[in-house]
Design a protein around this motif. Structure first.
Motif, short mmCIF file in Angstrom:
data_model
loop_
_atom_site.label_atom_id
_atom_site.label_comp_id
_atom_site.label_asym_id
_atom_site.label_seq_id
_atom_site.Cartn_x
_atom_site.Cartn_y
_atom_site.Cartn_z
N GLN A 208 -40.37 -74.10 3.76
CA GLN A 208 -39.67 -74.98 4.69
C GLN A 208 -40.66 -75.86 5.42
OE1 GLN A 208 -36.82 -72.95 7.10
NE2 GLN A 208 -36.32 -74.75 8.35
N GLY A 210 -40.01 -78.67 8.50
CA GLY A 210 -39.00 -79.32 9.32
C GLY A 210 -37.62 -78.89 8.87
N GLN A 211 -36.77 -79.86 8.55
CA GLN A 211 -35.43 -79.57 8.08
C GLN A 211 -35.36 -79.41 6.56
OE1 GLN A 211 -32.91 -78.99 10.29
NE2 GLN A 211 -34.59 -79.19 11.77
N ASP A 212 -36.47 -79.69 5.88
CA ASP A 212 -36.49 -79.56 4.42
C ASP A 212 -36.73 -78.11 4.04
OD1 ASP A 212 -36.16 -82.30 4.14
OD2 ASP A 212 -38.33 -82.67 4.12
N ARG A 213 -35.93 -77.64 3.11
CA ARG A 213 -36.04 -76.25 2.66
C ARG A 213 -35.87 -76.22 1.15
NH1 ARG A 213 -35.25 -71.26 5.25
NH2 ARG A 213 -34.44 -69.60 3.92
#
Length: 308
Positions: A208, A210-213
């Protein structure tokens, strides 16, 4: 004949493979140990041990009886040490199986302190990543990284190991430095696969930023089911590794491994102690679990160390 003494003598002969060694550990004479086992065999009307001038071997009946005896002795020992007066001095035999890297890098080097603090505990430590039949192999507990999915076990979380992606400098010179987790799955990059010993599948990993997963399986030409061998494969330049930081630290310091994708956070690896539901947490197991938790808190980056 004291049945308890006879069972204890028999178990110690099986474990040491010798009447002489059993007598020494029990602080009895060899003659006494021999007589206790002979009386036990006479009462049971079965031969438990085959004796020759050179060795002692357990019979099939003896092996089956031994498994019952050691469980009974452990239960009796737990009953004694559960009393408030005895709880301050845990004692008895404790059988634990832990991942091989955890044993080699952290537990074994620190064991002199544990054994000095608890001189009446005899620790039998298995170092492996294999599935353990705790009841069949008479193991008190296992410590494992990753979620414990076996419904027949009670699992208590004792920590979360921080982890990262690492690769050997030679591999990175040849393959280049990955700039996104996705390239591990759709480019010339390779990972070293780690096999789930239960089902033979290669573990995926979640990263992960930030908001990216993203969950990455990676492409591998080699997969292993042993932590030490897995690390050795990465050091040999066979691909990118997902490693707990404590396993990588010394190799990073010697420039044998390099952290990659450092801006991506790898999901921490939960660490569990698991034991059969029909076994309570004895005093000796409780102090071992507490010691492991304190050891991890001191030597590894963790997010949680309280049993849940």
């Amino acid at each position: 004949m004291d049945r308890f003494d006879a069972m204890q003598a028999f178990a110690r002969v099986v474990e040491t493979g010798s009447f002489t060694k059993a007598a020494q550990t029990l602080q009895m004479s060899r003659t006494t140990v021999t007589q206790l086992v002979q009386h036990l065999e006479a009462r049971l009307r079965v031969r438990l041990l085959n004796r020759t001038t050179r060795q002692v071997n357990v019979t099939a009946d003896g092996a089956a009886y031994y498994e019952r005896v050691v469980r009974l002795l452990a239960d009796l020992d737990d009953a004694d040490t559960s009393l408030s007066g005895a709880a301050a001095e845990p004692r008895g035999r404790l059988r634990i199986d832990v991942p091989a890297p955890l044993a080699r890098l952290l537990l074994v080097p620190a064991l002199p302190g544990f054994l000095a603090r608890y001189p009446d505990i005899q620790l039998d430590l298995g170092a492996s990543d294999r599935n353990i039949d705790l009841i069949g192999e008479n193991v008190d507990a296992v410590i494992r990284g990753g979620e414990v999915t076996d419904p027949s076990l009670v699992a208590r979380r004792i920590g979360d190991l921080q982890a990262g992606l690492y690769a050997a400098p030679g591999y990175l010179r040849e393959a280049g430095i990955p700039d996104h987790p996705a390239v591990l799955a759709d480019s010339h990059h390779r990972v070293v696969g780690y096999l789930r010993s239960r089902n033979g599948q290669v573990l995926p990993y979640t990263l992960q930023r930030g908001q990216d997963r993203i969950t990455v399986q990676g492409r591998h030409r080699l997969a292993l089911d042993d932590g030490n061998a897995y690390l050795a494969a990465g050091l040999a330049g066979l691909g990118v590794l997902w490693l707990p930081d404590y396993m990588a630290a010394a190799h990073v310091a010697r420039d044998e491994l390099t952290r990659v994708l450092a801006d991506w956070r790898v999901a921490p690896m939960p660490l569990y102690v698991a034991f059969p539901p029909n076994r309570h947490v004895s005093v000796k197991l409780r102090v071992f679990i507490d010691w492991v938790g304190a050891l991890l808190a001191e030597h590894t980056p963790v997010e949680s160390m309280r049993p849940r």
